[in-house]
Motif scaffolding. Structure first.
Motif, PDB file in Angstrom:
ATOM      1  N   SER A  21       0.816  -1.230  -0.065  1.00 22.21           N
ATOM      2  CA  SER A  21       0.073   0.154  -0.167  1.00 22.21           C
ATOM      3  C   SER A  21       0.872   1.508   0.006  1.00 22.21           C
ATOM      4  N   SER A  22       2.014   1.447   0.807  1.00 21.28           N
ATOM      5  CA  SER A  22       2.756   2.336   0.942  1.00 21.28           C
ATOM      6  C   SER A  22       3.466   2.718  -0.485  1.00 21.28           C
ATOM      7  N   ILE A  23       4.149   1.738  -1.129  1.00 25.95           N
ATOM      8  CA  ILE A  23       4.738   2.000  -2.381  1.00 25.95           C
ATOM      9  C   ILE A  23       3.586   2.512  -3.441  1.00 25.95           C
ATOM     10  N   MET A  24       2.330   1.837  -3.355  1.00 26.09           N
ATOM     11  CA  MET A  24       1.428   2.220  -4.506  1.00 26.09           C
ATOM     12  C   MET A  24       1.144   3.645  -4.283  1.00 26.09           C
ATOM     13  N   PHE A  25       1.017   4.251  -3.312  1.00 32.67           N
ATOM     14  CA  PHE A  25       0.610   5.654  -3.097  1.00 32.67           C
ATOM     15  C   PHE A  25       1.909   6.944  -3.074  1.00 32.67           C
ATOM     16  N   ARG A  26       2.963   6.076  -3.064  1.00 34.04           N
ATOM     17  CA  ARG A  26       4.228   6.970  -2.888  1.00 34.04           C
ATOM     18  C   ARG A  26       5.220   7.057  -4.405  1.00 34.04           C
ATOM     19  N   MET A  27       5.165   5.882  -4.925  1.00 34.36           N
ATOM     20  CA  MET A  27       6.046   5.739  -6.020  1.00 34.36           C
ATOM     21  C   MET A  27       5.686   6.810  -7.161  1.00 34.36           C
ATOM     22  N   LYS A  28       4.273   7.180  -7.396  1.00 33.70           N
ATOM     23  CA  LYS A  28       4.070   8.010  -8.478  1.00 33.70           C
ATOM     24  C   LYS A  28       4.508   9.462  -8.476  1.00 33.70           C
ATOM     25  N   SER A  29       4.587   9.881  -6.964  1.00 35.83           N
ATOM     26  CA  SER A  29       5.249  11.243  -6.871  1.00 35.83           C
ATOM     27  C   SER A  29       6.660  11.209  -7.169  1.00 35.83           C
ATOM     28  N   ASN A  30       7.465  10.136  -6.967  1.00 39.41           N
ATOM     29  CA  ASN A  30       8.784   9.972  -7.298  1.00 39.41           C
ATOM     30  C   ASN A  30       9.114   9.460  -8.827  1.00 39.41           C
ATOM     31  N   ALA A  31       8.271   9.450  -9.594  1.00 38.50           N
ATOM     32  CA  ALA A  31       8.287   8.982 -10.694  1.00 38.50           C
ATOM     33  C   ALA A  31       9.693   9.515 -11.539  1.00 38.50           C
ATOM     34  N   LEU A  32       9.858  10.747 -11.628  1.00 39.98           N
ATOM     35  CA  LEU A  32      10.916  11.598 -12.220  1.00 39.98           C
ATOM     36  C   LEU A  32      12.012  11.141 -11.677  1.00 39.98           C
ATOM     37  N   LEU A  33      12.178  11.296 -10.501  1.00 36.41           N
ATOM     38  CA  LEU A  33      13.545  10.842  -9.834  1.00 36.41           C
ATOM     39  C   LEU A  33      13.793   9.478 -10.018  1.00 36.41           C
ATOM     40  N   LEU A  34      12.957   8.687  -9.800  1.00 34.79           N
ATOM     41  CA  LEU A  34      13.230   7.073 -10.103  1.00 34.79           C
ATOM     42  C   LEU A  34      13.684   7.033 -11.330  1.00 34.79           C
ATOM     43  N   THR A  35      12.990   7.705 -12.483  1.00 34.19           N
ATOM     44  CA  THR A  35      13.537   7.415 -13.887  1.00 34.19           C
ATOM     45  C   THR A  35      14.847   7.863 -14.140  1.00 34.19           C
ATOM     46  N   ILE A  36      15.186   8.877 -13.626  1.00 33.62           N
ATOM     47  CA  ILE A  36      16.459   9.618 -13.547  1.00 33.62           C
ATOM     48  C   ILE A  36      17.623   8.642 -13.210  1.00 33.62           C
ATOM     49  N   ILE A  37      17.192   8.077 -11.881  1.00 35.73           N
ATOM     50  CA  ILE A  37      18.172   7.065 -11.309  1.00 35.73           C
ATOM     51  C   ILE A  37      18.424   5.932 -11.953  1.00 35.73           C
ATOM     52  N   THR A  38      17.371   5.233 -12.296  1.00 37.65           N
ATOM     53  CA  THR A  38      17.183   4.029 -13.178  1.00 37.65           C
ATOM     54  C   THR A  38      18.004   4.049 -14.488  1.00 37.65           C
ATOM     55  N   THR A  39      17.805   5.378 -15.261  1.00 37.45           N
ATOM     56  CA  THR A  39      18.413   5.453 -16.638  1.00 37.45           C
ATOM     57  C   THR A  39      19.915   5.674 -16.389  1.00 37.45           C
ATOM     58  N   VAL A  40      20.191   6.650 -15.509  1.00 36.83           N
ATOM     59  CA  VAL A  40      21.814   6.791 -15.429  1.00 36.83           C
ATOM     60  C   VAL A  40      22.653   5.550 -14.815  1.00 36.83           C
ATOM     61  N   SER A  41      21.660   4.827 -13.948  1.00 41.37           N
ATOM     62  CA  SER A  41      22.050   3.450 -13.477  1.00 41.37           C
ATOM     63  C   SER A  41      22.638   2.438 -14.495  1.00 41.37           C
ATOM     64  N   ALA A  42      21.493   2.386 -15.446  1.00 39.95           N
ATOM     65  CA  ALA A  42      21.663   1.468 -16.580  1.00 39.95           C
ATOM     66  C   ALA A  42      22.564   1.925 -17.482  1.00 39.95           C
ATOM     67  N   LEU A  43      22.805   3.287 -17.786  1.00 43.09           N
ATOM     68  CA  LEU A  43      24.028   3.783 -18.569  1.00 43.09           C
ATOM     69  C   LEU A  43      25.072   3.322 -17.791  1.00 43.09           C
ATOM     70  N   ALA A  44      25.143   3.587 -16.657  1.00 39.95           N
ATOM     71  CA  ALA A  44      26.571   3.210 -15.931  1.00 39.95           C
ATOM     72  C   ALA A  44      26.980   1.800 -16.019  1.00 39.95           C
ATOM     73  N   ILE A  45      25.956   0.927 -15.760  1.00 40.40           N
ATOM     74  CA  ILE A  45      26.245  -0.543 -15.783  1.00 40.40           C
ATOM     75  C   ILE A  45      26.453  -0.802 -17.009  1.00 40.40           C
ATOM     76  N   GLY A  46      25.547  -0.452 -17.917  1.00 35.57           N
ATOM     77  CA  GLY A  46      25.674  -0.771 -19.486  1.00 35.57           C
ATOM     78  C   GLY A  46      27.462  -0.412 -19.955  1.00 35.57           C
ATOM     79  N   MET A  47      27.681   0.750 -19.795  1.00 32.64           N
ATOM     80  CA  MET A  47      28.803   1.289 -20.385  1.00 32.64           C
ATOM     81  C   MET A  47      30.304   0.650 -19.600  1.00 32.64           C
ATOM     82  N   LEU A  48      30.193   0.028 -18.342  1.00 38.45           N
ATOM     83  CA  LEU A  48      31.173  -0.493 -17.548  1.00 38.45           C
ATOM     84  C   LEU A  48      31.042  -1.878 -17.998  1.00 38.45           C
TER      85      LEU A  48
END
Length: 641
Positions: free
Chosen positions: A280-307
């Motif tokens: 329940s907590s994740i359902m109601f909170r993750m939407k507001s953090n969508a942009l932040l999590l997208t940036i973190i996920t994208t840059v993490s994927a970029l770092a892991i991929g390049m490495l």
């Protein structure tokens, strides 16, 4: 109550709550100072001369500033909002906004510049270790010394002082614009909570997953579908990137809530305390953090991929050298070869010679090639089976050699089937009986196509019927030298370097060393930048969990009064943190895997081992922040009663 007392009381409180922020700041300063020190270290002269190491490290230090700067500004935003009630209370007791800003500035300056001083000291002590790691990766045999650079210190102080001024400007703007009433409301409105799953959010959830799957599907077909020119390839890659990033944003915006809502509905609303605290907590909170999590996920994927790609290339350097160059040393001119072997004789280094005379013809291979390339002829080099060890063919049989991973993705050829060899005036029907990755000629001779090995009689027939426009006189002879004793290969390479032989001459050891130097430096830089981003992004997620835990502290008090034990609540929190940190991690790993899988063959010969090692190391380091969040929640739950 004196001003100094307020400052030091708040400073002690901040150190208790924001120790991880202090650690990240110390780590960032230490890493930046170490990087800048490498630029001015005299020991880097050898690396700079061979791989442009100093310039590459200088460019990476700029990226490091960007990563650290964004982290510090974002972390300060979280902290200033969290202290909004405290700022409001200061105003209620009569302190002016300027006085409050002075208190915050004094606290931050002690905390910030104290951390910076510790970071510089650690960076100075660690600079030798960092240099040793770099030399180990590059295989540079040089003595490293502890070196202090005043220029590096000045550059570090200037950069982080500018960041501090930006932070102070942000704090001043925040305090100036907020009224007393709004300060007491900031923390309550900082997180947007969605209490009901709408139909539109369901559509967003399904669309997010669909866009990610579409991006993965397109990346898998990027180099295995129809042939593309560079413009088409660029547009396709932009489409994949747009689809995956937008899909990731929509995934956090709606997909997670949609999936968890389906799970909740499947239970008919009967949720255990663990599920209430996690799903329940994740359902109601993750939407507001969508942009932040997208940036973190994208840059993490970029770092892991390049490495992963750089490690694939580094890991595969020796195998790729042997695949690209069939012998230890290769020459296109007989005088270069004779001069080299004469010195080998003088040094008493035993060797074997191979002489091959490639001819160039067009091959009609439409019966064994992919349909998208069925109307194209292969311009291929041809050699006789007498010129290749361990291959004996019958007249009419052909083997394609040098059919490596990269060529396989660009040209799809079946193992068996009819082909036609075209001379100037006649054609010869042949039968392909197999392909192999083993090289028989360097890429200098092949032009990116496999080498056709034919029977000696067929080779002689083709030689009598050559198209002169297809022939390459400067590549008509190949001389290979293989050192019999592998232990003397380095001695032979020393002879090769002494003679300063230039192209068209090639060395396996030189090929391997160049690839390891180039990709090793990239791996070193990406690894440290990735580590910095991992720590900063992990801290950001940790700070978000700190805020959530404080906001939910009242709920834990109620649950404890209702009879739920600390272990009951902690179990739900553990599941919650598994999702909070695990979802961005899994999505980032998934993005990086499909990105690496779509083009890894251009970088090396091995995919699984290097990629798995990188992902395991990243996962273990990332998990530390999840464990720290659970530990912090445990303390909050303990203090709830």
């Amino acid at each position: 109550m004196s001003l100094n007392y307020i400052i030091f009381r708040n400073l002690r409180k901040n150190l208790k709550n924001y120790y991880l922020y202090v650690f990240a700041l110390v780590f960032s300063v230490a890493l930046y100072f170490s990087f800048v020190t490498l630029q001015y270290d005299p020991s880097m002269d050898e690396v700079a001369a061979s791989t442009k190491g100093a310039a590459a490290i200088g460019a990476s230090s700029v990226l490091l500033i960007v990563i650290v700067g964004i982290f510090l500004l974002y972390a300060n935003t979280i902290f200033i909002k969290r202290r909004s009630k405290e700022i409001g209370l200061f105003q209620l007791i009569g302190l002016t906004k300027g006085r409050i800003f002075g208190i915050l500035s004094a606290e931050n300056s002690i905390l910030y510049f104290g951390s910076m001083a510790i970071g510089v000291l650690i960076g100075f002590l660690a600079s030798k270790l960092v240099l040793m790691i770099l030399f180990k990766i590059l295989g540079v045999d040089a003595i490293t010394r502890l070196y202090f650079s005043p220029m590096a210190l000045m550059q570090t102080v200037i950069v982080f002082t500018i960041m501090y001024l930006l932070i102070m400007l942000m704090n001043y703007t925040f305090i100036k614009r907020q009224s007393i009433l709004s300060l007491f409301r900031v923390s309550a409105t900082s997180e947007q909570q969605v209490q009901k799953m709408s139909f539109g959010q369901m559509i967003i959830g399904v669309l997010g997953i669909a866009l990610i799957v579409y991006g993965y599907f397109m990346s898998a077909r990027l180099f295995s579908g129809e042939a593309m020119d560079m413009q088409q390839l660029m547009y396709t890659m932009i489409l994949i990137l747009f689809s995956v990033i937008l899909g990731t944003y929509l995934f956090y915006k709606g997909s997670v809530s949609f999936i968890f809502n389906l799970i909740r509905k499947s239970k008919n609303g009967y949720l255990t305390i663990h599920e209430v605290l996690s799903l329940s907590s994740i359902m109601f909170r993750m939407k507001s953090n969508a942009l932040l999590l997208t940036i973190i996920t994208t840059v993490s994927a970029l770092a892991i991929g390049m490495l992963s790609l750089s490690y694939i290339s580094y890991y595969s350097a020796e195998a790729q050298a042997k695949e690209s160059l069939p012998e230890d040393f290769s020459f296109a001119q007989v005088d270069m070869k004779n001069r080299f072997v004469a010195e080998l004789d003088h040094k008493q280094i035993p060797y074997e010679e191979n002489h091959r005379e490639p001819i160039y013809i067009e091959i009609d291979a439409q019966e064994v090639m992919d349909e998208s390339m069925a109307d194209q002829y292969l311009l291929s080099s041809v050699v006789s089976d007498n010129m290749v060890d361990n291959i004996v063919l019958k007249p009419g049989e052909v083997v394609f050699m040098g059919y490596g991973n990269a060529i396989q993705q660009l040209i799809t050829i079946q193992e068996k089937g009819p082909i036609v060899l075209h001379g100037l005036k006649r054609t010869l029907d042949q039968h392909l009986i197999g392909t192999t990755k083993q090289g028989v000629l360097p890429a200098y001779y092949t032009g990116g196509t496999p080498v056709a090995v034919v029977h000696e009689t067929v080779y002689q027939q083709l030689r009598q019927d050559l198209d002169p426009e297809l022939q390459k006189p400067e590549r008509a002879d190949y001389y290979g030298v293989r050192i019999k004793n592998e232990g003397q290969a380095e001695d032979a390479y020393a002879v090769y370097k002494e003679q300063q032989l230039e192209a068209p001459s090639f060395s396996q050891i030189e090929f391997r060393n160049n690839q390891r130097n180039t990709m090793g430096l990239i791996m070193f830089i990406v690894g440290f930048l990735g580590l910095t981003f991992l720590i900063t992004s992990g801290c950001i997620l940790y700070f978000k969990q700190m805020n959530e835990s404080e906001e939910e502290k009242g709920n834990y008090t109620i649950l404890r009064k209702l009879g739920f034990t600390q272990s009951n609540l902690l179990r739900g929190i553990q599941i919650k943190q598994l999702f909070n940190f695990g979802i961005p991690l899994v999505v980032g790993l998934s993005h990086s895997y499909f990105a690496v899988k779509s083009g890894w063959f251009f970088f090396g010969t091995e995919l699984a081992t290097p990629t798995v090692i990188v992902m395991i190391v990243y996962t273990l380091l990332y998990s530390i922040f999840g464990l720290l969040s659970v530990w912090y929640y445990k303390r909050v739950i303990k203090e709830a009663l």
